[in-house]
Design an enzyme around this catalytic site. Sequence first.
Site, PDB file in Angstrom:
ATOM      1  N   LEU A 140       0.826  -1.216   0.000  1.00 61.38           N
ATOM      2  CA  LEU A 140       0.000   0.000   0.000  1.00 61.38           C
ATOM      3  C   LEU A 140       0.860   1.266   0.000  1.00 61.38           C
ATOM      4  CD1 LEU A 140      -2.572  -1.291   2.620  1.00 61.38           C
ATOM      5  CD2 LEU A 140      -3.129  -0.678   0.253  1.00 61.38           C
ATOM      6  N   SER A 180     -13.581   0.306  10.958  1.00 61.75           N
ATOM      7  CA  SER A 180     -13.658  -0.562  12.136  1.00 61.75           C
ATOM      8  C   SER A 180     -14.502   0.083  13.219  1.00 61.75           C
ATOM      9  CB  SER A 180     -12.241  -0.797  12.682  1.00 61.75           C
ATOM     10  OG  SER A 180     -12.296  -1.464  13.929  1.00 61.75           O
ATOM     11  N   TYR A 224      -4.791   2.533  15.988  1.00 69.10           N
ATOM     12  CA  TYR A 224      -5.484   1.823  14.900  1.00 69.10           C
ATOM     13  C   TYR A 224      -6.843   2.476  14.612  1.00 69.10           C
ATOM     14  CZ  TYR A 224      -8.397  -1.997  13.019  1.00 69.10           C
ATOM     15  OH  TYR A 224      -9.277  -2.753  12.287  1.00 69.10           O
ATOM     16  N   ARG A 239     -18.440  -9.929  24.651  1.00 68.40           N
ATOM     17  CA  ARG A 239     -18.506  -8.695  23.856  1.00 68.40           C
ATOM     18  C   ARG A 239     -18.974  -8.987  22.435  1.00 68.40           C
ATOM     19  NH1 ARG A 239     -14.610  -6.822  20.402  1.00 68.40           N
ATOM     20  NH2 ARG A 239     -14.948  -4.671  19.719  1.00 68.40           N
TER      21      ARG A 239
HETATM   22  P1  NAI Z   1      -5.919  -9.297   8.390  1.00 67.35           P
HETATM   23  O1  NAI Z   1      -4.849  -8.667   9.215  1.00 67.35           O
HETATM   24  O2  NAI Z   1      -6.113 -10.769   8.497  1.00 67.35           O
HETATM   25  O3  NAI Z   1      -5.702  -8.930   6.857  1.00 67.35           O
HETATM   26  C1  NAI Z   1      -5.151  -7.705   6.431  1.00 67.35           C
HETATM   27  C2  NAI Z   1      -4.330  -7.975   5.189  1.00 67.35           C
HETATM   28  O4  NAI Z   1      -3.735  -6.737   4.788  1.00 67.35           O
HETATM   29  C3  NAI Z   1      -3.208  -8.981   5.406  1.00 67.35           C
HETATM   30  O5  NAI Z   1      -3.291 -10.063   4.492  1.00 67.35           O
HETATM   31  C4  NAI Z   1      -1.951  -8.168   5.207  1.00 67.35           C
HETATM   32  O6  NAI Z   1      -0.885  -8.893   4.575  1.00 67.35           O
HETATM   33  C5  NAI Z   1      -2.437  -7.014   4.336  1.00 67.35           C
HETATM   34  N1  NAI Z   1      -1.562  -5.859   4.529  1.00 67.35           N
HETATM   35  C6  NAI Z   1      -1.099  -5.364   5.703  1.00 67.35           C
HETATM   36  N2  NAI Z   1      -0.266  -4.338   5.490  1.00 67.35           N
HETATM   37  C7  NAI Z   1      -0.205  -4.171   4.140  1.00 67.35           C
HETATM   38  C8  NAI Z   1       0.513  -3.281   3.318  1.00 67.35           C
HETATM   39  N3  NAI Z   1       1.327  -2.344   3.830  1.00 67.35           N
HETATM   40  N4  NAI Z   1       0.350  -3.385   1.980  1.00 67.35           N
HETATM   41  C9  NAI Z   1      -0.474  -4.322   1.439  1.00 67.35           C
HETATM   42  N5  NAI Z   1      -1.173  -5.211   2.186  1.00 67.35           N
HETATM   43  C10 NAI Z   1      -1.029  -5.145   3.525  1.00 67.35           C
HETATM   44  O7  NAI Z   1      -7.271  -8.531   8.758  1.00 67.35           O
HETATM   45  P2  NAI Z   1      -8.781  -9.008   8.543  1.00 67.35           P
HETATM   46  O8  NAI Z   1      -9.306  -9.516   9.825  1.00 67.35           O
HETATM   47  O9  NAI Z   1      -8.885  -9.823   7.327  1.00 67.35           O
HETATM   48  O10 NAI Z   1      -9.477  -7.601   8.298  1.00 67.35           O
HETATM   49  C11 NAI Z   1      -9.585  -7.044   6.993  1.00 67.35           C
HETATM   50  C12 NAI Z   1      -9.868  -5.549   7.136  1.00 67.35           C
HETATM   51  O11 NAI Z   1     -11.069  -5.379   7.870  1.00 67.35           O
HETATM   52  C13 NAI Z   1      -8.779  -4.790   7.856  1.00 67.35           C
HETATM   53  O12 NAI Z   1      -8.626  -3.514   7.238  1.00 67.35           O
HETATM   54  C14 NAI Z   1      -9.329  -4.611   9.259  1.00 67.35           C
HETATM   55  O13 NAI Z   1      -8.839  -3.437   9.866  1.00 67.35           O
HETATM   56  C15 NAI Z   1     -10.822  -4.551   8.998  1.00 67.35           C
HETATM   57  N6  NAI Z   1     -11.593  -5.041  10.133  1.00 67.35           N
HETATM   58  C16 NAI Z   1     -11.669  -6.380  10.419  1.00 67.35           C
HETATM   59  C17 NAI Z   1     -12.418  -6.827  11.476  1.00 67.35           C
HETATM   60  C18 NAI Z   1     -12.597  -8.274  11.779  1.00 67.35           C
HETATM   61  O14 NAI Z   1     -13.369  -8.601  12.693  1.00 67.35           O
HETATM   62  N7  NAI Z   1     -11.925  -9.213  11.092  1.00 67.35           N
HETATM   63  C19 NAI Z   1     -13.118  -5.873  12.361  1.00 67.35           C
HETATM   64  C20 NAI Z   1     -12.971  -4.491  11.968  1.00 67.35           C
HETATM   65  C21 NAI Z   1     -12.243  -4.108  10.893  1.00 67.35           C
HETATM   66  C1  15L Z   2     -11.002  -5.035  14.540  1.00 67.40           C
HETATM   67  O1  15L Z   2     -10.964  -3.921  14.029  1.00 67.40           O
HETATM   68  C2  15L Z   2      -9.960  -6.045  14.245  1.00 67.40           C
HETATM   69  O2  15L Z   2      -9.496  -5.969  12.909  1.00 67.40           O
HETATM   70  C3  15L Z   2     -10.400  -7.473  14.523  1.00 67.40           C
HETATM   71  O3  15L Z   2      -9.258  -8.307  14.556  1.00 67.40           O
HETATM   72  C4  15L Z   2     -11.182  -7.573  15.835  1.00 67.40           C
HETATM   73  O4  15L Z   2     -10.333  -7.333  16.894  1.00 67.40           O
HETATM   74  C5  15L Z   2     -12.336  -6.594  15.826  1.00 67.40           C
HETATM   75  O5  15L Z   2     -11.926  -5.282  15.489  1.00 67.40           O
HETATM   76  C6  15L Z   2     -13.110  -6.524  17.147  1.00 67.40           C
HETATM   77  O6  15L Z   2     -13.363  -5.417  17.626  1.00 67.40           O
HETATM   78  O7  15L Z   2     -13.487  -7.570  17.670  1.00 67.40           O
END
Ligand code: NAI
Ligand code: 15L
Length: 273
Positions: A60, A119, A144, A182
């Site tokens: 990114l 988020s 974050y 939660r």
């Molecule tokens: P994750 O951490 O598993 O996936 C994020 C991906 O972004 C990873 O594959 C990583 O390699 C890639 N990444 C990180 N830095 C990068 C960079 N500099 N350049 C290119 N790629 C990069 O996270 P997850 O759980 O899949 O979440 C996806 C999105 O949703 C994130 O933006 C996260 O903040 C958001 N999110 C997720 C939640 C959840 O419950 N899983 C809750 C709230 C938000």
């Molecule tokens: C987020 O934003 C994170 O990406 C995820 O890993 C969880 O921690 C989630 O929030 C949460 O609030 O449970």
Amino acid sequence: MPALHCTSLRIPRLLLTGAAGGLGRELRSRLKAYCDVLRISDIAELGAAAPGEELRPVALQDKAGMIDLLHGVDAVVHLGGISTEQPWEPILQANIVGVYHLYEAARLQGVRRIVFASSNHVTGFYRQHEVIDTEAPVRPDSLYGVSKAFGENLARYYFDRFGIETVALRIGSSFPEPKDRRMLATWLSYDDLERLVVASLTAPVVGFTVIYGMSDNRTSWWDNTKARHIGYRPQDSADTFRAAVEARQPQIDPNDPAAVFQGGVFVRTGPFE
Ligand code: NAI
Ligand code: 15L
């Protein structure tokens, strides 16, 4: 996999960033049903391209790489970035500089809509006895959360100034099952995540919209009334898992900030430097 969301619309070329992450791996297989070509990107290993996929590893923080990544793209689902509380430098590079590169690339390449994975931590310092709507002032609970608030503000500016539409998904907790008490309020099932993303991609007009990403949980801290135009209707509920979660975690400490504030443990994670 059959499409869950009721739409006949197909996007010619859809870009999915963060495709190697937890949610990216889920959406990679699901979003193919809604587009002709799915371009996927990450800095982590993406494996082999399936039919109809284009693999484009890009960081990114690589501006030229991001501009190239968005060439020929019709819409973006932006999941890439740091997804938990971390030291400032990686958050700065991925979630601040990186999201700026994404929107600049969208402007230069004429991309008209972005679904941005924000988020719930944008508003994590509200208390668990408060119900807030999508226009409540932000109260980030972490660096974050601040970085996601920056992404939302940037998206709003790119809509007001350049007409690039964004739906900012304030995702709660999207995992196979709610892991703790939660998450009985914050859980978003993977099927509902798909419904939410596809509704955000296909709603006729979205402007700049914020919507909380949650399933139809009986306990809820978030009111999505002002985002009804997206047409998202959750069909799952954390309550299916309530008895099992409560048996695993019968007590909570009411003095623990993680039990007081909506952001849970994020409110007391870090600082790291
Ligand atoms: P994750 O951490 O598993 O996936 C994020 C991906 O972004 C990873 O594959 C990583 O390699 C890639 N990444 C990180 N830095 C990068 C960079 N500099 N350049 C290119 N790629 C990069 O996270 P997850 O759980 O899949 O979440 C996806 C999105 O949703 C994130 O933006 C996260 O903040 C958001 N999110 C997720 C939640 C959840 O419950 N899983 C809750 C709230 C938000
Ligand atoms: C987020 O934003 C994170 O990406 C995820 O890993 C969880 O921690 C989630 O929030 C949460 O609030 O449970």
